[in-house]
Design an enzyme around this catalytic site. Structure first.
Site, PDB file in Angstrom:
ATOM      1  N   ILE A  96      11.639  14.215  17.007  1.00 25.35           N
ATOM      2  CA  ILE A  96      11.029  15.254  15.980  1.00 25.35           C
ATOM      3  C   ILE A  96      10.373  14.597  14.918  1.00 25.35           C
ATOM      4  CG2 ILE A  96      13.327  15.083  14.444  1.00 25.35           C
ATOM      5  CD1 ILE A  96      12.786  18.231  13.838  1.00 25.35           C
ATOM      6  N   ASN A  97      10.614  13.291  14.738  1.00 22.31           N
ATOM      7  CA  ASN A  97       9.813  12.771  13.662  1.00 22.31           C
ATOM      8  C   ASN A  97       8.363  12.165  14.176  1.00 22.31           C
ATOM      9  OD1 ASN A  97      11.487  10.788  15.377  1.00 22.31           O
ATOM     10  ND2 ASN A  97      10.728   9.195  13.906  1.00 22.31           N
ATOM     11  N   GLY A 146       5.802   9.350  22.014  1.00 22.28           N
ATOM     12  CA  GLY A 146       6.905   9.507  21.141  1.00 22.28           C
ATOM     13  C   GLY A 146       8.114  10.365  22.098  1.00 22.28           C
ATOM     14  N   ASP A 147       9.212  10.309  21.097  1.00 24.56           N
ATOM     15  CA  ASP A 147      10.251  11.430  21.832  1.00 24.56           C
ATOM     16  C   ASP A 147      10.956  12.010  20.769  1.00 24.56           C
ATOM     17  OD1 ASP A 147      11.455   9.095  20.625  1.00 24.56           O
ATOM     18  OD2 ASP A 147      13.253   9.605  21.850  1.00 24.56           O
ATOM     19  N   ALA A 164       6.597  14.391  16.025  1.00 21.72           N
ATOM     20  CA  ALA A 164       5.761  15.638  16.137  1.00 21.72           C
ATOM     21  C   ALA A 164       4.441  15.951  15.306  1.00 21.72           C
ATOM     22  CB  ALA A 164       6.754  16.972  16.020  1.00 21.72           C
ATOM     23  N   PRO A 165       4.542  15.438  14.061  1.00 25.51           N
ATOM     24  CA  PRO A 165       2.872  15.469  13.432  1.00 25.51           C
ATOM     25  C   PRO A 165       2.069  14.527  14.088  1.00 25.51           C
ATOM     26  CG  PRO A 165       5.031  15.340  11.709  1.00 25.51           C
ATOM     27  CD  PRO A 165       5.577  15.125  13.137  1.00 25.51           C
ATOM     28  N   CYS A 181     -18.538  32.199  43.378  1.00 29.39           N
ATOM     29  CA  CYS A 181     -19.317  31.006  43.115  1.00 29.39           C
ATOM     30  C   CYS A 181     -19.268  31.072  41.592  1.00 29.39           C
ATOM     31  CB  CYS A 181     -20.704  31.058  43.408  1.00 29.39           C
ATOM     32  SG  CYS A 181     -21.668  32.403  42.825  1.00 29.39           S
ATOM     33  N   ASP A 195       5.987   4.591  19.667  1.00 28.42           N
ATOM     34  CA  ASP A 195       7.172   4.655  18.847  1.00 28.42           C
ATOM     35  C   ASP A 195       7.988   3.621  19.297  1.00 28.42           C
ATOM     36  OD1 ASP A 195       8.742   5.640  16.969  1.00 28.42           O
ATOM     37  OD2 ASP A 195      10.054   7.022  18.522  1.00 28.42           O
TER      38      ASP A 195
END
Length: 889
Positions: free
Chosen positions: A770-771, A767-768, A773-774, A92, A554
């Site tokens: 590397i640009n 997005g998709d 990523a931030p 539980c 994006d």
């Protein structure tokens, strides 16, 4: 060539070096190639980036601190793999709280998450801990000593071992379910015998004077009832009682402790009353522990069945993983023949475990079999069912050169494939692993349940003692009429009344419902999402996703297909092929879709690209390289122009753009195409040409944006592309001009997301690349489209991954998150309300005025139903329908 390749990353280090083979060894090189005002140390993410080339050819940058810290924090969370422990014996929410308490009491533990359903504890150790294995073994031993058998899960287990482990756990649960059913049958047989004496009373009250004498008189005998009670306690209830006693001994009482204490209290008082009639307690109610155990065991059996059903989606995912494969071994003297046929005459097929397969091996997959690994077809033709990955019901034709994914099914003919990723790294294995990790991440709302469940058992025991004392010493004197209630026995005994009400309080309370409220819904929600093609990394992500009120999108690869093609080339000085050749050479090693489009166009025209040196990519802006002793830059107009001292006349640029527009207007084009222009510049000449890139909108882009807006979610477009291309896409998909943002650097996207959050929005970024990523790291929820089943910085940073590369799944993921959290809140509301209402009633609060009181057996039944309700309510999530099933093309 590879040694001279240089790429700017979004993450540290903060300084980069071009190898000394570069042909620019002096300061004059910097003066020729870069404007004087740009020769300073610059910010990594600035909107107008520049580089400093010194006599040591060092390219230095300063990190954009807030972006960097955000990405690093996400990176640390995703890359810091926790120690995993398999923990059994949790019954539980109190057990979960106890396990977590034991783990957190160790000074070496930074944080811990415990999942009762998957019987897993994920422990993050403090950074200074070095010997992880010893700590894991020590923690497992501490849990075992506390009454929860635990062992370290060996990291890096192969596919076969992982599948075996999960199937063994499922098999074990199924075996326990069978045993549980047998105990329930035994317990209810005893209930029927123990309560059989009441049958004659019921029949007599109906005027039917039968069922007396013989066996019925025997069932009326108190000693027989006592014997049946002993049979119930030592038979079907034995494990429950012993577990409760052990929990008391470990100072971590659980639900079994409460039930066991109530049952033993009722049995003990009845036994004392029976063997010591001179006490005149007249408190013989042996049927109460028998009925109590019968109801509790029935509830447990139904609950285990529902919990097993809750993991059915994970079982379906695991069924797609093949643990065996046919390794094809061919004589090295017969490679040519082997390349032309599925299986040559001297080939040998060996059945081997998937864990023994290496990248580059050749495998044979027969019709009807599941592909064990990811790979590419070497020989053969067939059609493959890829519905588990793409959702597409129609089979896909495969021949030489086509890629195949693990978990998909070969239908028609035999195929020989070349392995591109081993079993544990295959697409389906990663999906299963991510789902397991997700189910181990608790939602923040779970903290509320944990805070209540921890001290719950001790609180209930205290309330039970208070209830007994009140009714025995005070209540029966203040409200003498309560002794006329049946619960006080035929003679109105205060002891019987007080004891039964105290047992009611012990039994009716249900910490199990609190403990199951969140994890059952999270388990089903994450598993259902993975089955439909959107991986959600945990309950914390589900909770944040459900509250999103703004979605940032994006453009390239997100709203568009991400497969751009060259639609026009213009130059005022050179032939189109010369401009294309230079651009293709510079972009040859870049991974951006626009770069691929330029390279593909050059290859289609059979152009030979010149060699390059010192290649450098600035994400979101362009690429720079040396060709024949001169720098060549390909990218946005401003970025390329800033690379060189030589500036073009504005009239020349107008002519170039006009020339390109005329070429584009002469070609057939529709409004569904997004057009982007990249410029080509060369040292000493400035900009020498322009290339137009066209990218088709996704078929579900307009529907997705419209559906989000219908839900009241704000949509914004963030792109690094030029204004015209971005405005065209925004208009076609229905995003307002004030929500459209163009020419954004990664820094500016990051800041835009931060500003939205500062204004009170809960933001999801889609997005998709590397640009992105931030921005994905900064957003409350990062959603990445996984193109061609490849991992990149976006998918590694994102907290939701759309495996089937469908933009419309953004809507589905949001809808599923909202439905899941709705179930969580419903379950928590039920669990809390049930205990708040049922415990006072069980304590006799309605007895003086309404003459209503529960019996221990009724309390046990209600307690069981409470847990069953929570699990069953979570199971209703499986009926949740995709909002875009008819529109996702």
């Amino acid at each position: 060539m590879a040694s001279n390749l240089l790429r700017l990353n979004l993450l540290p280090p903060s300084s980069l070096h071009i190898p000394q083979t570069c042909k620019f060894p002096d300061v004059n090189c910097a003066k020729r190639c870069f404007p004087k005002q740009r020769r300073v140390r610059i910010r990594r993410y600035c909107s107008r980036p520049g580089f400093l080339v010194s006599n040591s050819v060092e390219i230095s940058t300063q990190s954009f601190e807030s972006a960097e810290s955000s990405v690093e924090s996400v990176k640390s969370v995703t890359s810091d793999k926790p120690v995993l422990l398999d923990v059994s014996g949790m019954m539980c929410g109190g057990c979960v709280a106890r396990v977590k308490s034991v783990l957190m009491s160790d000074d070496r533990v930074a944080s811990a998450v415990v999942n009762m359903l998957t019987e897993t504890a994920a422990v993050r150790l403090k950074p200074e801990v070095e010997v992880v294995v010893d700590v894991a073994e020590s923690l497992a031993k501490r849990l075992t000593d506390s009454g929860f058998e635990a062992k370290r899960r060996v990291s890096g287990m192969g596919v076969a071992e992982n599948v075996k482990k999960w199937k063994e756990m499922v098999s074990k649960k199924e075996e326990l379910l069978v045993k549980s059913r047998n105990r329930v049958a035994f317990a209810w047989t005893l209930v029927a015998l123990c309560c059989g004496s009441h049958t004659s009373h019921i029949l007599h009250s109906l005027g039917i004077h039968i069922a007396h004498g013989g066996i019925w008189d025997l069932l009326h005998n108190s000693y027989v009832k006592g014997g049946l009670a002993v049979g119930a306690l030592l038979g079907p209830g034995r494990e429950l009682l012993f577990d409760g006693i052990k929990a008391f001994g470990k100072r971590s009482p659980n639900m079994n402790s409460l039930v066991g204490l109530g049952s033993m209290a009722a049995f003990t008082i009845s036994l004392i009353s029976l063997v010591n009639p001179e006490l005149e307690w007249d408190a013989s109610f042996f049927e109460e522990p028998v009925m109590l155990l019968g109801f509790v065991l029935l509830g447990r059996s139904l609950e285990e069945r529902a919990k097993l059903k809750a993991s059915s989606d994970m079982n379906e995912l695991l069924s797609l993983i093949s643990t065996q494969s046919r390794l094809v071994i061919t004589s090295s003297d017969n490679n040519n023949t082997a390349a032309d046929s599925v299986l040559s005459s001297d080939s040998i097929c060996v059945n081997v475990p998937v864990d023994d397969i290496r990248v580059g091996d050749s495998l044979l997959v027969l019709p009807g079999e599941t592909f064990p690994v990811d790979g590419s077809v070497l020989a053969g033709r067939s059609v493959v069912d890829e519905s588990m990955l793409t959702g597409e019901s129609l089979p896909v034709f495969k021949e030489g050169g086509c890629s195949v994914s693990a978990g998909t099914i070969n239908w028609d003919g035999p195929l020989r494939i070349k392995v591109s990723s081993t079993g544990s790294n295959s697409t389906i294995s990663k999906i299963v692993r991510m789902v397991e990790d997700a189910q181990g991440n608790a939602a923040p709302v779970q903290r509320l349940a944990d805070a209540i469940a921890g001290p719950f058992v001790y609180t209930i025991m205290s309330l039970s003692a208070v209830t007994f004392a009140f009714w025995y010493y005070i209540g029966s004197n203040i409200f003498p009429d309560v002794l006329l209630n049946d619960i006080a026995g035929p003679d109105g005994d205060p002891l019987a009344l007080s004891l039964k009400l105290a047992v009611d309080v012990l039994v009716v309370s249900c910490p199990c419902a609190l403990g199951l409220a969140t994890p059952t819904a999270i388990l089903i929600g994450t598993s259902l999402g993975a089955k439909r093609g959107y991986l959600i990394r945990g309950g914390d992500v589900l909770e944040r996703l459900a509250s999103v009120d703004c979605v940032a999108l994006d453009k390239t690869g997100t709203l568009t297909e991400g497969r751009p093609v060259v639609s026009g080339i213009a130059s005022l000085r050179y032939e189109e092929q010369e401009v294309l050749k230079l651009a293709a050479a510079v972009e040859k090693t870049a991974t951006h879709p626009i770069a691929k489009a330029i390279v593909n166009e050059a290859e289609a025209l059979n152009q030979e690209t010149p060699e390059t040196r010192g290649q450098l990519t600035e994400p979101g802006f362009g690429t720079l390289a040396e060709i024949d002793g001169r720098l060549v830059a390909v990218g946005s107009l401003e970025w390329v122009s800033d690379r060189f001292l030589k500036k073009n006349d504005s009239s020349d640029m107008v002519k170039l753009e006009s020339f390109l527009d005329n070429k584009l207007s002469s070609t057939s084009s529709t409004s569904r195409y997004s057009k982007t222009v990249v410029y080509v510049g060369r040292e000493g000449e400035g900009i020498i040409g322009a290339i137009a890139i066209s990218d088709c909108l996704r078929q579900d882009a307009e529907f997705t944006v419209a559906r989000l807006q219908e839900k009241g979610i704000k949509t914004v477009l963030l792109s690094g592309d030029r204004e015209g291309a971005v405005a065209t896409v925004a208009k076609n998909v229905g995003i307002e001009s004030e929500s459209t943002n163009y020419s954004l650097s990664p820094e500016m996207k990051f800041e835009f997301i931060s500003n939205l959050q500062s204004s009170g929005h809960r933001v999801a970024m889609v997005g998709d690349g590397i640009n992105d990523a931030p921005s994905l790291a900064q957003a409350d929820v990062g959603i990445a489209l996984k193109i061609e089943a490849q991992e990149n910085a976006a998918s590694n940073t994102a907290s939701v991954i759309l495996v089937r590369n469908k933009l419309s799944h953004v809507v589905d993921a949001l809808s599923l998150a909202q439905a899941t959290m709705s179930k969580v809140y419903q379950n928590l509301a039920w669990a809390i309300a049930y205990n708040v209402i049922s415990i006072p009633i069980a304590a006799g609060v309605l007895l003086p005025q309404y003459d209503f009181a529960m019996t221990p057996s009724l309390s046990g039944g209600l307690m069981a139903l409470s847990s069953i309700f929570v699990v069953s309510n979570s199971l209703l999530l499986q009926l949740h329908k995709s909002e875009t099933s008819g529109n996702s093309l």
